[in-house]
Design a protein around this motif. Structure first.
Motif, PDB file in Angstrom:
ATOM      1  N   VAL A   4     -73.585 -30.489  75.789  1.00  0.00           N
ATOM      2  CA  VAL A   4     -74.510 -31.587  76.084  1.00  0.00           C
ATOM      3  C   VAL A   4     -75.211 -32.061  74.812  1.00  0.00           C
ATOM      4  O   VAL A   4     -75.338 -33.269  74.577  1.00  0.00           O
ATOM      5  CB  VAL A   4     -75.553 -31.160  77.145  1.00  0.00           C
ATOM      6  N   LYS A   5     -75.633 -31.137  73.966  1.00  0.00           N
ATOM      7  CA  LYS A   5     -76.294 -31.517  72.711  1.00  0.00           C
ATOM      8  C   LYS A   5     -75.311 -32.164  71.739  1.00  0.00           C
ATOM      9  O   LYS A   5     -75.673 -33.072  70.990  1.00  0.00           O
ATOM     10  CB  LYS A   5     -76.977 -30.317  72.074  1.00  0.00           C
ATOM     11  N   HIS A  13     -72.776 -34.027  72.596  1.00  0.00           N
ATOM     12  CA  HIS A  13     -72.587 -35.394  73.077  1.00  0.00           C
ATOM     13  C   HIS A  13     -73.816 -36.255  72.771  1.00  0.00           C
ATOM     14  O   HIS A  13     -73.672 -37.415  72.374  1.00  0.00           O
ATOM     15  CB  HIS A  13     -72.283 -35.398  74.573  1.00  0.00           C
ATOM     16  N   ARG A  14     -75.000 -35.680  72.926  1.00  0.00           N
ATOM     17  CA  ARG A  14     -76.222 -36.428  72.608  1.00  0.00           C
ATOM     18  C   ARG A  14     -76.246 -36.846  71.148  1.00  0.00           C
ATOM     19  O   ARG A  14     -76.730 -37.924  70.796  1.00  0.00           O
ATOM     20  CB  ARG A  14     -77.456 -35.601  72.932  1.00  0.00           C
TER      21      ARG A  14
END
Length: 84
Positions: free
Chosen positions: A43-44, A46-47
């Motif tokens: 998730v990080k 992708h962020r």
């Protein structure tokens, strides 16, 4: 927006990354392989990629498919898909 612009924006955020961009207009797929992703949840990762594109995600880009890997993860995936 074109693929080279998308790639340049991601590379500005992750200069040592390998970046491959496919697509045109407002729909792109990106593959980003970076040492910086080591130990970072997906998730990080992708962020980080989304952050590089900032305002474009609010307007010019309609769809963005993101695939992120560490170099080790990418090698393992390639080897699994192309056994010798």
């Amino acid at each position: 927006m074109d693929a080279e612009t998308v790639k340049a924006k991601i590379q500005a955020e992750l200069p040592a990354a390998q970046v491959v961009v496919q697509g045109e207009g407002d729909r792109f797929g990106v593959l980003v392989v970076a040492e910086e992703f080591e130990g970072m949840p997906r998730v990080k990762q992708h962020r980080k990629v989304y952050g590089a594109l900032g305002e474009e995600l609010k307007g010019e880009l309609h769809a963005l498919e993101v695939k992120t890997f560490t170099p080790e993860q990418y090698r393992a995936m390639v080897e699994a898909n192309n056994p010798s």
